[in-house]
Design an enzyme around this catalytic site. Structure first.
Site, short mmCIF file in Angstrom:
data_model
loop_
_atom_site.label_atom_id
_atom_site.label_comp_id
_atom_site.label_asym_id
_atom_site.label_seq_id
_atom_site.Cartn_x
_atom_site.Cartn_y
_atom_site.Cartn_z
N ASN A 188 1.01 -1.10 0.17
CA ASN A 188 -0.08 -0.08 -0.06
C ASN A 188 0.92 1.28 0.06
OD1 ASN A 188 -1.77 2.19 0.43
ND2 ASN A 188 -2.54 1.44 2.47
N TRP A 189 1.13 1.83 -1.25
CA TRP A 189 1.94 3.11 -1.23
C TRP A 189 1.53 4.24 -0.61
CZ3 TRP A 189 4.49 2.93 -6.98
CH2 TRP A 189 4.97 1.68 -7.13
N LYS A 190 0.01 4.25 -0.21
CA LYS A 190 -0.56 5.49 0.32
C LYS A 190 -0.28 6.85 -0.49
CE LYS A 190 0.09 3.10 4.79
NZ LYS A 190 0.19 3.15 6.15
N HIS B 134 -9.44 0.87 4.94
CA HIS B 134 -8.06 1.26 5.55
C HIS B 134 -8.15 2.13 6.83
CE1 HIS B 134 -4.02 2.19 6.49
NE2 HIS B 134 -3.67 1.33 5.82
N GLU C 21 -6.67 4.57 7.84
CA GLU C 21 -6.55 5.85 7.38
C GLU C 21 -7.75 6.75 6.72
OE1 GLU C 21 -2.83 5.42 5.59
OE2 GLU C 21 -1.73 4.81 7.64
N GLU D 15 -5.40 -5.15 10.35
CA GLU D 15 -4.31 -4.13 10.61
C GLU D 15 -4.69 -3.47 12.07
OE1 GLU D 15 -2.42 -2.98 6.95
OE2 GLU D 15 -4.15 -1.71 6.89
N GLY E 280 2.59 2.00 10.86
CA GLY E 280 3.56 3.08 10.83
C GLY E 280 4.33 3.41 11.94
N SER F 150 3.52 -2.47 10.07
CA SER F 150 5.02 -2.38 10.70
C SER F 150 5.54 -3.66 10.15
CB SER F 150 5.25 -2.05 11.71
OG SER F 150 4.97 -0.58 12.13
N GLY G 37 2.85 -1.26 4.37
CA GLY G 37 3.10 0.25 3.89
C GLY G 37 4.28 0.53 3.70
N GLY G 38 5.09 1.21 4.62
CA GLY G 38 6.38 1.86 4.68
C GLY G 38 7.51 0.82 3.64
P1 PGA Z 1 2.83 0.28 7.56
O1 PGA Z 1 1.59 0.41 7.20
O2 PGA Z 1 3.41 -1.13 7.06
O3 PGA Z 1 3.99 1.36 7.15
O4 PGA Z 1 2.75 0.08 9.05
C1 PGA Z 1 0.73 -0.61 6.66
C2 PGA Z 1 -0.50 -0.24 6.09
O5 PGA Z 1 -1.01 0.73 6.43
O6 PGA Z 1 -1.22 -1.00 5.39
#
Ligand code: PGA
Length: 253
Positions: free
Chosen positions: A9-11, A98, A100, A170, A176, A216, A237-238
């Protein structure tokens, strides 16, 4: 049999040039990938780069997916994108729910239910995210929260529709933050989720639904998390913003 999946997930990261660079790095990594890895790969770039990404990866093993969509097919929804629009550029999978989106854009279970229905009507596959906040876990309410999120948005579906659902647990406190659920915490929740699905739809559905873990996940902890029997992959994510890290996570299978 359910599939192992690693989705990036590149956000809101990577402009067009950075998207092209990361895709070409991923492609070089894929070429050197050992055949042993059994995971399906997906990446979710931003909307503006989806079309280019899906063109570039048309022939590849990496599926390009969307981070979100609106539930309406078209109309006066300034700034939004519909399932039909995604399909028209070759994108057939969408991330919904998600944390967010839930937190910053007020997406609640009722909205997500509509989005789920719209995606399925358009024959799309859904990576459906959910997970508890830190205060829910501290008050030992995490199983209830997760149960509600799944039931409210997905339990109206027919069993047949579950072929198009991938679940992604999640925990919000792990996204994050560098903090990960322990392998035991992940397995405990994933087993709970699979039992919940089994209680409504029976074992043939619950055994075939992939349940990803997100929060993470890094090359250093992926193997340990993925080795749990009910963890079928990750939403990253990251670490998905670096081709080497992403492929190291894919190859943790
Ligand atoms: P993260 O994000 O790996 O940076 O914790 C995961 C996500 O939000 O899907």
């Amino acid at each position: 049999m359910r599939k192992n999946i690693v989705a990036g997930n590149w956000k809101m990261n990577n402009d067009l040039a950075a998207t092209k660079t990361l895709i070409s790095e991923l492609e070089s990594q894929v070429k050197t990938r050992p055949d042993v890895s059994g995971a399906e790969m997906m990446i979710a770039p931003t909307f503006t780069n989806l079309m280019e990404a899906s063109k570039l990866l048309k022939e590849s093993d990496i599926e390009v997916i969307a981070q979100n969509m609106h539930f309406a097919e078209n109309g006066a929804y300034t700034g939004e994108i519909s399932a039909g629009m995604l399909k028209s550029i070759g994108v057939s999978t969408v991330i919904l729910g998600h944390s967010e989106r839930r937190e910053y854009f007020n997406e609640d279970d009722a909205i997500l239910k509509q989005k789920v229905d719209a995606a399925l009507e358009n024959n799309m596959r859904i990576v459906f995210c959910f997970g508890e906040k830190l205060e829910d876990r501290n008050s030992e309410n995490h199983f209830n929260v997760v149960e509600g999120q799944i039931k409210n948005a997905l339990f109206h579906l027919e069993a047949e529709s579950w072929k198009s659902i991938v679940l992604a647990y999640e925990p919000v406190w792990a996204i994050g933050t560098g903090e990960t659920a322990s392998p035991e915490q992940a397995q405990e929740m994933h087993a709970f989720i699979r039992n919940l699905v089994a209680s409504k739809y029976g074992e043939s559905v619950s055994e075939n639904v992939s349940i990803l873990y997100g929060g993470s996940v890094k090359p250093a902890n992926a193997k340990e998390i993925f080795s749990n029997p009910d963890v079928d992959g990750g939403l990253i994510g990251g670490a998905a913003l670096d081709a080497e890290s992403f492929m190291a996570i894919v190859n943790a299978f």
